[in-house]
Scaffold this active site. Structure first.
Site, PDB file in Angstrom:
ATOM      1  N   ASP A  88      10.966   6.277   2.558  1.00 49.48           N
ATOM      2  CA  ASP A  88      12.355   6.238   3.026  1.00 49.48           C
ATOM      3  C   ASP A  88      12.747   4.774   3.170  1.00 49.48           C
ATOM      4  O   ASP A  88      11.888   3.925   3.375  1.00 49.48           O
ATOM      5  CB  ASP A  88      12.495   6.874   4.415  1.00 49.48           C
ATOM      6  CG  ASP A  88      12.124   5.887   5.504  1.00 49.48           C
ATOM      7  OD1 ASP A  88      10.927   5.631   5.676  1.00 49.48           O
ATOM      8  OD2 ASP A  88      13.027   5.317   6.140  1.00 49.48           O
ATOM      9  N   CYS A 119      23.097   5.735 -16.758  1.00 52.87           N
ATOM     10  CA  CYS A 119      23.132   6.628 -15.600  1.00 52.87           C
ATOM     11  C   CYS A 119      24.160   7.731 -15.829  1.00 52.87           C
ATOM     12  O   CYS A 119      25.243   7.479 -16.355  1.00 52.87           O
ATOM     13  CB  CYS A 119      23.470   5.820 -14.348  1.00 52.87           C
ATOM     14  SG  CYS A 119      23.532   6.825 -12.864  1.00 52.87           S
ATOM     15  N   CYS A 147      25.284   9.697 -13.251  1.00 52.83           N
ATOM     16  CA  CYS A 147      25.751  10.141 -11.931  1.00 52.83           C
ATOM     17  C   CYS A 147      27.279  10.237 -11.901  1.00 52.83           C
ATOM     18  O   CYS A 147      27.965   9.764 -12.807  1.00 52.83           O
ATOM     19  CB  CYS A 147      25.246   9.206 -10.830  1.00 52.83           C
ATOM     20  SG  CYS A 147      26.223   7.727 -10.555  1.00 52.83           S
ATOM     21  N   CYS A 150      28.997   6.811 -12.336  1.00 53.90           N
ATOM     22  CA  CYS A 150      28.929   6.209 -13.675  1.00 53.90           C
ATOM     23  C   CYS A 150      29.661   7.038 -14.734  1.00 53.90           C
ATOM     24  O   CYS A 150      30.102   6.506 -15.736  1.00 53.90           O
ATOM     25  CB  CYS A 150      27.475   5.975 -14.058  1.00 53.90           C
ATOM     26  SG  CYS A 150      26.712   4.724 -12.995  1.00 53.90           S
TER      27      CYS A 150
HETATM   28 ZN   LIG Z   1      25.284   5.946 -11.643  1.00 46.56          ZN
END
Ligand SMILES: [Zn+2]
Length: 379
Positions: A268, A306, A308, A311
């Site tokens: 973490d 990426c 995501c 992006c």
């Molecule tokens: Zn991204």
């Protein structure tokens, strides 16, 4: 039935890294895993739904902060932390020890516990193994951490030895005070700094308590990376193979890979979320500071590799503009991307373990990321 169990799946033939699964009362997660940090019962700027959507099944929250605000009694009254923050995945809470030692400069350590001043208003407070356990029982986290002393780096051998012995006595007191072992698992924290003898002593003491998991504490506190790697190399073999191992406070991409190679299952760190709010992104080509002037007219995504939400939809130029203008949405976009980057990285690490090629993956990743360059910028 223990609250927390570890299912070992396989070891990477090339590196010895472990692939596994941790089962909790709030679902299972695959390991090695990176856990996003939600200090105050929220991963800053993200909704729990977004955290789920990017593939995270466990997050971390901070006992010290929730104790001060809003208070564990309010969270207990709400039905526990899961209900309070609307997160049905697993939650790990730390013991508060690290914050007491890092945020408060007025503190006195006694055998009973630690006296210190609240970092918000200077009020005098006291935290002990019993109190830290009581708060975590009220929060209802799936994984609780034993209250330990976190000595600074570097610390003298004698100081560290006393500290390790106290941490072992405190772990026993935490276990005794733990009211809910069927639903919450208590992990011990192996301390001992860079001293192999003390790590051995600490691991032996804690393993004798037969806890459901163990953390390696006292790393990522300012020591050079080779020191961290060496400590892991002699510490993880001291821990039981059938329990999860957690390296606390580590979240830079290189350290996640190097930790997994040394037998760590859980990590973490506030790093990805904290640097995101500063306009710094992790990408497959290395660190990208999207606030920089050179991105003013750069209409490519943060990371072209990426997939995501950030992006797929937004450009460097737009995100730079938002962050420069202090717009919340900009911080949301960089936070989403950075967390997604690490969650995805751990998925790639697990796949590489499955394929017995984590060593090769490390080489490829470091090469592309630029860690192998002499002037490589890390975090
Ligand atoms: Zn991204």
């Amino acid at each position: 039935m223990a609250a927390i169990t570890y299912e070992f799946i396989k070891e990477c033939k090339q590196t010895g890294a472990r692939l596994g699964k941790v089962h909790t009362p709030h679902g299972s997660f695959d390991t090695p895993v990176f856990m996003p940090v939600g200090t105050l019962a929220t991963v800053k700027t993200m909704s729990p739904e977004e955290i789920k959507e990017m593939g995270a099944n466990i997050l971390l929250s901070n006992t010290y902060h929730l104790w001060l605000r809003p208070g564990e009694d309010i969270i207990e009254e709400a039905g526990g932390l899961h209900k309070f923050m609307n997160w049905d995945g697993a939650i790990l809470t730390d013991s508060g020890g690290f914050q007491v030692f890092s945020l408060s400069d007025m503190r006195e350590i006694t055998e009973e516990g630690v006296h210190f001043r609240n970092h918000l208003n200077g009020e005098k407070l006291f935290l002990s193994p019993e109190k830290a356990t009581h708060i975590q029982n009220a929060l209802g986290s799936d994984i609780m951490m034993a209250f330990d002393e976190c000595p600074p780096y570097p610390a003298e051998y004698e100081y560290m030895k006393n500290s390790v012995e106290r941490t072992s006595r405190w772990a026993e007191r935490c276990l005794k005070a733990h009211k809910n072992p069927e639903k919450q698992g208590l992990f011990g924290i192996v301390q001992g700094g860079e001293y192999e003898e003390l790590r051995k002593q600490s691991a032996r003491d804690l393993v004798s308590l037969d806890l459901p998991g163990y953390a390696v504490g006292g790393l990522s506190v300012g020591e050079p990376k080779p020191v961290m790697n060496r400590v892991l190399e002699f510490t993880t073999p001291l821990l039981p193979k059938d329990k999860p191992r957690y390296l606390m406070g580590v979240g830079s991409p290189d350290s996640l890979i190097d930790g997994a190679i040394r037998g760590i299952d859980m990590f973490d760190c506030v790093l990805p979320t904290r640097i995101a709010r500063n306009g710094t992104c992790m990408t497959s080509q290395g660190r990208l500071v999207v606030r920089n002037a050179k991105y003013a007219r750069d209409f490519r995504p943060i990371d072209e590799k990426c997939d995501c939400y950030t992006c797929r939809n937004y450009s460097r130029a737009y995100i730079r503009h938002l962050i420069k203008a202090n717009e919340t949405f900009g911080f949301r976009l960089t936070t989403y991307h950075n967390l997604h980057f690490l969650v995805k990285l751990m998925g790639q690490v697990r796949q590489a373990i499955r394929d017995d090629r984590l060593g090769d993956f490390r080489e490829e990743f470091f090469e592309e990321y630029g860690f192998n360059k002499p002037n490589a910028k890390n975090f």
